[in-house]
Design a protein around this motif. Sequence first.
Motif, short mmCIF file in Angstrom:
data_model
loop_
_atom_site.label_atom_id
_atom_site.label_comp_id
_atom_site.label_asym_id
_atom_site.label_seq_id
_atom_site.Cartn_x
_atom_site.Cartn_y
_atom_site.Cartn_z
N LEU A 696 21.83 27.11 20.80
CA LEU A 696 21.69 26.58 22.16
C LEU A 696 22.67 27.27 23.10
N VAL A 724 15.78 22.55 20.08
CA VAL A 724 16.93 22.96 19.27
C VAL A 724 16.70 22.43 17.86
N ALA A 731 16.81 28.00 18.14
CA ALA A 731 16.24 27.21 19.24
C ALA A 731 15.03 27.95 19.78
#
Length: 741
Positions: A696, A724, A731
């Motif tokens: 992320l 995610v 992700a």
Amino acid sequence: MLGSTHGTLTTDFRARVVACGEQPAPGAVHGRAAGEGDLDVSGRPLHADVPDLDRFFRPESVAVIGASDAEGRPNTGITRQLVDWARRVGARVHPVHPTRSTVFGLPCVASVAELPEQVDLAVLLVGDPLPVVEQLAEAKVKFAVAFASGFAETGEQGAAAQERLAAAVKRSGLRLLGPNTNLNAFEHFRDDLDGPAIALITQSGHQGRPVFTLQELGIRLSHWAPTGNEADLETSDFISYFAERPEVGAIACYVEGLKDGRAFLLAADRAARAGVPVVAVKVGRTEAGARMAASHTGKLTGADDVVDAAMRQYGVIRVDGLDQLQDTAALLARARRPSADGVVVYSISGGTGAHFSDLATAAGLHLPALSTAKQAELHEWIPPYLSVSNPVDNGGHPVGDWRGRKIIDAILADPSVGVLICPITGPFPPMSDKLAQDLVDAAEQTDKLVCVVWGSPLGTEAAYRETLLGSDRVATFRTFANCIGAVRAHLAHHRFTTGYRSPFDEAPRVPSPSFRKAQALMRPGRQLSEYAAKQLLRAYGIRVPREQLVTSAAAAVRAAGLVGYPVVMKASGAHLAHKSELGLVKVGLTSASQIRDAYRELTDIARYEGVELDGIMVCQMVERGVEMVVGVTHDALFGPTVTVGLGGVLVEVLGDSAVRVPPFGEDQARDMLGELRGRPLLDGVRGGPPLDVDALVEVVLRVQRMALELGDELAELDINPLMVLPRGQGAVALDALAICR
């Protein structure tokens, strides 16, 4: 004060970019400070210009245009103050008036052209400064101050007049303070006070008065810059200048509106590099406050959440009230670097200590429990039935004799303690008097911070007025809240500036290969389809699902076989933002018949709604994870900004997001996540696995690279949802919206 703490950004992001096929841009600066005058990839400066304001604050010669000594005239009082000020700073004064031969006994000339020497500073006591600016340019005057009002603060006509004035100043080569400013720069600064000083910047002169009067409490002030409407010189110029001044220990600002967001960040960055704290009241938190600020200074206030985030990002300490401004700036100017972040609360009342400790802990201060050995030492002088773990309650009587000083010294000797705070809720002579003196004496013998809260509403007691305020080593406050806020700011400032690494040092200078790929996908003035927006993400190495764009039911079936069941089918077209609300998304399709039916239904809905499609997307179905949103928007003051938050439907329901202004590094990206109320979701809840926070963070950094490189070409980007996945699985951007300028 702290020395410069230059550093470099982490190379983690650069390494990840290289791993994805992007090489560091040729000529980019890595591992060293950027050179003065460097520009980033969008052509914006990477360092603040620092104006040489020495001759403004300490001129050798001053011209007063419109000078008067006639009784009852407004200009007379101003002229008198300027003459007195010039004498104090050792400057020669040249009054200018067309009908006077002398003013206050000084020879007066009729015009700027007749000045007997080139002057450093011209003060304009005229209603229309524009014609005089052109005369000053010919006389090669360095600085001018325009008091006149009736400019941007009055509306459109005034704003146009201010633009003409600013253009004339730019052509002239001189630097202008104002218009709509006042005499605060020419106040009487005490020269009998020692130690680091506060430099003050205010857009409204009256709002700086509480800070200026700190001199009466023994706290030194060195400068006051009342910037007014900022047609030329602005808050950022003075921050940059003050950050370089050796006598300045802290910069206190009252800001109504920022003229240039980028210039403000560069100035704050310069102060952070120098370790000089900047404390600011920034009005405009509410819609009403923003309207009032605009009407007063004619400035764009800017979205307050962006302003707030930008200040935190560069270490500017934002406070709400003028009392907080003065107390926080005073502490930061004078306190030495903390040796530890532990705070001990010491009082003569258990109730007082408990109350203060609750407030301090809630504010985020660290109150460590003192060691067993230290507690045993304190109990040599404090009755054993009293708690001395932290807060330390002495019961009252020990402060009245020789034990009081020993207790204070023992606490300060603890290596976990960096700050000792003693709240004295009211005078109780002789105990409070002896306690105050012991605290002052102990403060003289330690490098650690000693703070006292004097809670008496009177403030006339000798213990307060003489003992505490007479010490330049004890920080004295009148309220619990201001003490806690100032100590928190002090500790946070030194954490921030220790090893400070300026993000501007490694901002990209030239476009990357990703930029060239992305630019080919841009469509000026248009919103991209989801498929095209995802191609933009791919160009920057942001992962998207396996997917294909098809234009027939048969092609959709073949695509599903390649993507792998189950699949999601979505309509894709420019200007198509809310597909789910129109029924243009089908989820969990597991067979060829479902694919064909879904294709017909999606195209039928699109025809009925009048939506032009570039095709139907057949996408890999990704289910397991937490939905986040990462995006780019443009702020009127700061330009591109990057936002991260909880995604999916939670975006509109909770509004849980954090924002930063590029450039920023990995630490700031992680700090953004830490600001989210929903941050615990990423650690796994109800037995779920922890999620891939690193992935992320990488997406956030890649999006900010996109924002920097595409600049104004990218009006808006919205990756929502960004799924995610569990740790180590990455992700995936499930949907994306991009609008081109």
